[in-house]
Enzyme design. Sequence first.
Site, PDB file in Angstrom:
ATOM      1  N   CYS A  39      -5.654  13.607   6.781  1.00 57.01           N
ATOM      2  CA  CYS A  39      -5.344  13.904   5.378  1.00 57.01           C
ATOM      3  C   CYS A  39      -6.387  14.757   4.689  1.00 57.01           C
ATOM      4  O   CYS A  39      -6.052  15.574   3.850  1.00 57.01           O
ATOM      5  CB  CYS A  39      -5.061  12.613   4.603  1.00 57.01           C
ATOM      6  SG  CYS A  39      -6.468  11.509   4.416  1.00 57.01           S
ATOM      7  N   ALA A  88       0.871  -1.180   0.000  1.00 53.40           N
ATOM      8  CA  ALA A  88       0.000   0.000   0.000  1.00 53.40           C
ATOM      9  C   ALA A  88       0.906   1.227   0.000  1.00 53.40           C
ATOM     10  O   ALA A  88       1.538   1.532   1.008  1.00 53.40           O
ATOM     11  CB  ALA A  88      -0.890  -0.016   1.242  1.00 53.40           C
ATOM     12  N   MET A  89       0.976   1.900  -1.143  1.00 56.65           N
ATOM     13  CA  MET A  89       1.944   2.992  -1.291  1.00 56.65           C
ATOM     14  C   MET A  89       1.240   4.343  -1.247  1.00 56.65           C
ATOM     15  O   MET A  89       0.458   4.674  -2.138  1.00 56.65           O
ATOM     16  CB  MET A  89       2.704   2.838  -2.623  1.00 56.65           C
ATOM     17  CG  MET A  89       3.586   1.590  -2.648  1.00 56.65           C
ATOM     18  SD  MET A  89       4.479   1.414  -4.209  1.00 56.65           S
ATOM     19  CE  MET A  89       5.662   2.753  -4.105  1.00 56.65           C
ATOM     20  N   SER A  90       1.533   5.110  -0.206  1.00 56.09           N
ATOM     21  CA  SER A  90       0.889   6.421  -0.047  1.00 56.09           C
ATOM     22  C   SER A  90       1.653   7.529  -0.749  1.00 56.09           C
ATOM     23  O   SER A  90       1.187   8.656  -0.805  1.00 56.09           O
ATOM     24  CB  SER A  90       0.790   6.753   1.438  1.00 56.09           C
ATOM     25  OG  SER A  90       2.105   6.883   1.958  1.00 56.09           O
ATOM     26  N   GLY A  91       2.861   7.211  -1.207  1.00 55.34           N
ATOM     27  CA  GLY A  91       3.709   8.256  -1.778  1.00 55.34           C
ATOM     28  C   GLY A  91       4.627   8.868  -0.729  1.00 55.34           C
ATOM     29  O   GLY A  91       5.442   9.737  -1.042  1.00 55.34           O
ATOM     30  N   CYS A 100     -10.522   4.570   8.556  1.00 52.90           N
ATOM     31  CA  CYS A 100      -9.893   4.387   7.245  1.00 52.90           C
ATOM     32  C   CYS A 100      -9.118   3.066   7.216  1.00 52.90           C
ATOM     33  O   CYS A 100      -9.237   2.287   6.265  1.00 52.90           O
ATOM     34  CB  CYS A 100      -8.981   5.566   6.942  1.00 52.90           C
ATOM     35  SG  CYS A 100      -8.137   5.422   5.362  1.00 52.90           S
ATOM     36  N   LEU A 150      -4.193   4.373  -3.277  1.00 56.36           N
ATOM     37  CA  LEU A 150      -5.618   4.687  -3.280  1.00 56.36           C
ATOM     38  C   LEU A 150      -5.791   6.189  -3.389  1.00 56.36           C
ATOM     39  O   LEU A 150      -5.223   6.947  -2.582  1.00 56.36           O
ATOM     40  CB  LEU A 150      -6.261   4.208  -1.971  1.00 56.36           C
ATOM     41  CG  LEU A 150      -6.021   2.740  -1.615  1.00 56.36           C
ATOM     42  CD1 LEU A 150      -6.620   2.430  -0.251  1.00 56.36           C
ATOM     43  CD2 LEU A 150      -6.625   1.842  -2.686  1.00 56.36           C
ATOM     44  N   VAL A 191       7.510   8.408   2.584  1.00 56.33           N
ATOM     45  CA  VAL A 191       8.782   7.701   2.706  1.00 56.33           C
ATOM     46  C   VAL A 191       8.596   6.290   3.275  1.00 56.33           C
ATOM     47  O   VAL A 191       9.275   5.343   2.857  1.00 56.33           O
ATOM     48  CB  VAL A 191       9.811   8.535   3.522  1.00 56.33           C
ATOM     49  CG1 VAL A 191       9.333   8.783   4.934  1.00 56.33           C
ATOM     50  CG2 VAL A 191      11.177   7.894   3.522  1.00 56.33           C
ATOM     51  N   ASP A 192       7.661   6.130   4.207  1.00 57.21           N
ATOM     52  CA  ASP A 192       7.540   4.838   4.901  1.00 57.21           C
ATOM     53  C   ASP A 192       7.143   3.701   3.951  1.00 57.21           C
ATOM     54  O   ASP A 192       7.844   2.684   3.849  1.00 57.21           O
ATOM     55  CB  ASP A 192       6.523   4.939   6.043  1.00 57.21           C
ATOM     56  CG  ASP A 192       6.951   5.948   7.100  1.00 57.21           C
ATOM     57  OD1 ASP A 192       8.173   6.077   7.299  1.00 57.21           O
ATOM     58  OD2 ASP A 192       6.085   6.594   7.702  1.00 57.21           O
ATOM     59  N   SER A 193       6.029   3.908   3.258  1.00 59.43           N
ATOM     60  CA  SER A 193       5.585   2.813   2.380  1.00 59.43           C
ATOM     61  C   SER A 193       6.510   2.656   1.171  1.00 59.43           C
ATOM     62  O   SER A 193       6.625   1.560   0.622  1.00 59.43           O
ATOM     63  CB  SER A 193       4.132   3.008   1.946  1.00 59.43           C
ATOM     64  OG  SER A 193       3.883   4.334   1.562  1.00 59.43           O
TER      65      SER A 193
END
Length: 401
Positions: free
Chosen positions: A209, A18-21, A112, A44, A23-25
């Site tokens: 967010c 799950a890539m949020s954009g 969420c 998403l 650094v962590d993911s």
Amino acid sequence: MNSLDLPMAPRETRVVVAMSGGVDSSVVAALLKDQGYDVTGVTLQLYDHGAAVHRKGACCAGQDIHDARRVADRLGIPHYVLDYEDRFREAVIDRFADSYLAGETPIPCVECNRTVKFADLMRTAVDIGAHVLATGHYVSSRLLPDGRRGLFRAADPDKDQTYFLYATTQPQLDMLRFPLGGMTKTQTRDLARHYGLAVADKSESQDICFVPNGGYADLIRKLRPEAATPGDIVHVDGRVLGRHDGIIRFTVGQRRGLGLSGGEPLYVVALDAPRAQVIVGPREALLTRRVKLRDMSWIGEGAWRDLPADGLEVAVRVRSTRAPAPAVLHCRDGVAEVELAVGEEGVAPGQACVIYDGAGPEARVLGGGVINRAPREAPAPRLEGRQDGRLTPANGRLARG
Ligand SMILES: Nc1ncnc2c1ncn2[C@@H]1O[C@H](COP(=O)(O)OP(=O)(O)OP(=O)(O)O)[C@@H](O)[C@H]1O
């Protein structure tokens, strides 16, 4: 066993990250790709990214999608962007507004995670044949002696996000992996540099967010015009001290901005939504020892409804910013109730009460629920009929996770 506790070779293990954009993911995707896993990135799109582009701290918006795509390109992994705007509005934003209007202080990140990320996204991951869904949350999951997976606090207590993940179910936990659970943020950023990721120095998201710059009152008024209903500011002893222009502007523990002059220092101790009243009182009136929970989640042994008659010794967090504190969990007439060893101020309905097996740094999450009702200890309210004791956080800031 591979490093994700699965009995096949990494290249045969399909992982959706799950890539949020952020650094962590991005680091999660890089790490797993580096270890040889068959990695696919999914981002998403959660709300109107047109409105949120360029807004510092916003996740899931235009710039973040772009960043996620760039990271995926760099790693050479497939990447999909899924439009979940309608689902997010209904499952997270609308519920947030309704709960606020009811005088509660909801935690949209819990909703969420529970709905959009861990239910819907997981279904998508299964559909594309994934064995694992990995995220950049700072929590740990480990195999328990009975073969199930347990959810544990992250090694870095300042980053720990278990408070926001307590509602994860056992089947979800079995498929989820959190490769950053043992790391500090500094280590994560170092790894991002090591992998040459452009997001290595990207700033942390601070706000919820979809709430620009903490302006949740404006957002709620836009979504729910009735939120601007004026009402009385009432002392716990029953005296009407003044007027306000909508309870959503107030939070429990608030001292400033009440518009009351002179006399004893007064704090907001509760919000009575049906009467549109802001209840104020002395600091002692903020103290709570017993907390009733609704919408219980349980990933501990057995069922919470079968707790021993004298309760279970646990540790709980009634706010994301507080450390776990000793408490006893009871099930009384089918309702979960927590008795805190030491009273806490500003316990807020709508917030989570997360239950751990101890107060230690790597405690295991047993479950949790939504704080339903927080009877205040003293002084006894003399307001006719007002029994609900609704409380919201003292610092007026919404927690995110
Ligand atoms: N829009 C999204 N699409 C896909 N996954 C997401 C999205 N937003 C968050 N996630 C996942 O949930 C995790 C935790 O989200 P959170 O909002 O707490 O981000 P974060 O701690 O700032 O992490 P990151 O640095 O990855 O953005 C992320 O690391 C990511 O795996």
